[in-house]
Design a protein around this motif. Structure first.
Motif, mmCIF file in Angstrom:
data_model
loop_
_atom_site.group_PDB
_atom_site.id
_atom_site.type_symbol
_atom_site.label_atom_id
_atom_site.label_comp_id
_atom_site.label_asym_id
_atom_site.label_seq_id
_atom_site.Cartn_x
_atom_site.Cartn_y
_atom_site.Cartn_z
ATOM 1 N N LEU A 177 0.810 -1.219 0.000
ATOM 2 C CA LEU A 177 0.000 0.000 0.000
ATOM 3 C C LEU A 177 0.843 1.269 0.000
ATOM 4 O O LEU A 177 0.368 2.332 -0.400
ATOM 5 N N ASP A 178 2.064 1.163 0.457
ATOM 6 C CA ASP A 178 2.885 2.360 0.635
ATOM 7 C C ASP A 178 3.071 3.120 -0.679
ATOM 8 O O ASP A 178 2.829 4.336 -0.763
ATOM 9 N N THR A 222 -0.922 1.983 6.175
ATOM 10 C CA THR A 222 -0.426 0.790 5.482
ATOM 11 C C THR A 222 -0.371 -0.420 6.407
ATOM 12 O O THR A 222 0.553 -1.228 6.336
#
Length: 397
Positions: A177-178, A222
């Motif tokens: 997700l980062d 995240t």
């Protein structure tokens, strides 16, 4: 009825929570693992891994009539007095002070056990629980959702399908997700204002909600606090929130579904509100305290790996192409950088006094869908109109 999840999946799930979300466990850690008995399969694996890592597990099993292990249960709300509610045992407070890290496994055997409680005593319990909530929020913490029949029924799904959706989302490496959130994060950091355009489906008119996010810290999510995860959020200047919004996706709160929410803000305060379903529960939320008449968060959902939109806030607010706001408390980290320093604490108190930041016993996320078919129409960061591509928010090139 209890779901069967393979041991290897429970282990992978627990490893993400302990090693990634909480940055590992040491011999000095006292880890509170809280949840209802029905979530025991995951709690057991977490307990085992904490012990093997040299830490001390504090397994906090929650009665089925207590929503998320608050200081008192629904039984106290129904039959207790305000005087009784104020007599919080000191050992309960010390238990939270003694822990160093916190995992909450959400999942209810029967959510109806804590729904439809009296307004006055429910509000009093929320207020007594707030200091304890603040103790745990000041330490490393993470929430996750365990599939139960009670929650599957709320979603109108079979337990088998509900389990698939929850477990599959919990098997995805949150570090992915980062990079996905970076562009949105950067444009939010540069922006001074946010404008949200929605459409009222019955009145057939467009609504606008505006707010200042200037000089606020922006947070990429995240998997460090919610698991699964996927949002970029901040807390706006609560005084600047102005206008109207329609929130179409249903959310579950204390076993009750709230759907079709309309809010109107004037000078930062909710002055009018309606709901097509669950109005009494929405009213309890907003009328909890002064802070629950104000806005504590605005966020963009960034997870395109959730297979179905669920009512549970942990999932629905993460869905890519959605936006959620929170009724109630602001997040301190959006206003200050080092929460433990005395200077930062003084800064935060000034923000509270001026009404820029918001204190409340509530923090309830409600979600608008900006994908095709939803009531969401547009989101602007300053003059940049965001787009949705592959079911996540993107910055136009």
């Amino acid at each position: 009825m209890r779901v069967e999840i393979p041991r290897e999946k429970l282990e992978k799930w627990a490893d993400y929570l302990l090693e990634y979300s909480l940055d590992g466990i040491s011999k000095d850690d006292v880890v509170m693992i809280k949840g209802e008995p029905i979530t025991w399969p995951l709690i057991y694996v977490l307990e085992e891994k904490v012990i093997k890592a040299g830490g001390i597990p504090d397994v906090n099993l929650v009665p089925p009539d207590n929503d998320r292990g608050k200081v008192w249960s629904a039984t106290m709300a129904r039959y207790g007095t305000l005087e009784q509610i104020k007599r919080v045992p000191q050992w309960h407070i010390e238990r939270y002070r003694a822990m160093t890290k916190y995992i909450e496994v959400l999942g209810a055997e029967d959510p109806s056990l804590y729904s439809n409680t009296p307004e006055e005593t429910t509000r009093a319990i929320m207020q007594e629980d707030e200091p304890i909530k603040n103790i745990r929020l000041a330490k490393p913490w993470v929430l996750t959702l365990y599939p139960t029949k009670g929650f599957a029924d709320l979603e109108g799904m079979t337990l088998e399908r509900f389990t698939e959706v929850v477990v599959n989302a919990s098997m995805v490496d949150p570090r992915l997700l980062d990079e996905l959130e970076e562009d949105i994060y950067q444009v939010m950091r540069r922006s001074k204002t946010m404008r949200i355009v929605t459409r009222h489906p019955k009145e057939k008119r467009e609504l606008e909600l505006t707010m200042s996010i200037a000089n606020r810290n922006i947070v990429k999510c995240t998997g460090k606090r919610n698991f699964p995860d996927g949002e970029v959020f901040t807390s706006p200047d609560a005084n600047t929130v102005e206008g109207e919004i329609f929130v179409d996706l249903p959310v579950s709160y204390s076993g009750v579904t709230i759907r079709g929410i309309y809010l109107r803000f004037e000078k930062g305060r909710i002055v009018d509100y309606t709901a097509e379903e669950g109005f009494d529960t929405l009213q309890k939320i907003i009328e909890t305290d002064e802070g629950s008449h104000r806005l504590g968060e605005v966020a963009l959902g960034m997870n395109n790996g959730i297979e179905e939109v669920l009512k549970h806030p942990l999932f629905v607010e993460k869905v890519g192409g959605t936006l959620h706001i929170a009724i109630g408390a602001s997040y301190p980290e959006c206003f200050i950088d080092q929460e433990d320093s005395e200077f930062a604490k003084q800064q935060l108190e000034e923000f509270y006094k001026k009404g820029i930041a918001n204190k409340s016993a509530q923090h309830v996320d409600i979600v608008t869908d900006f994908r095709p078919g939803g009531t969401g129409q547009a989101v602007y960061l300053d003059d940049v109109k965001l787009e949705i591509k592959d079911n996540i928010w993107v910055v136009p090139k």
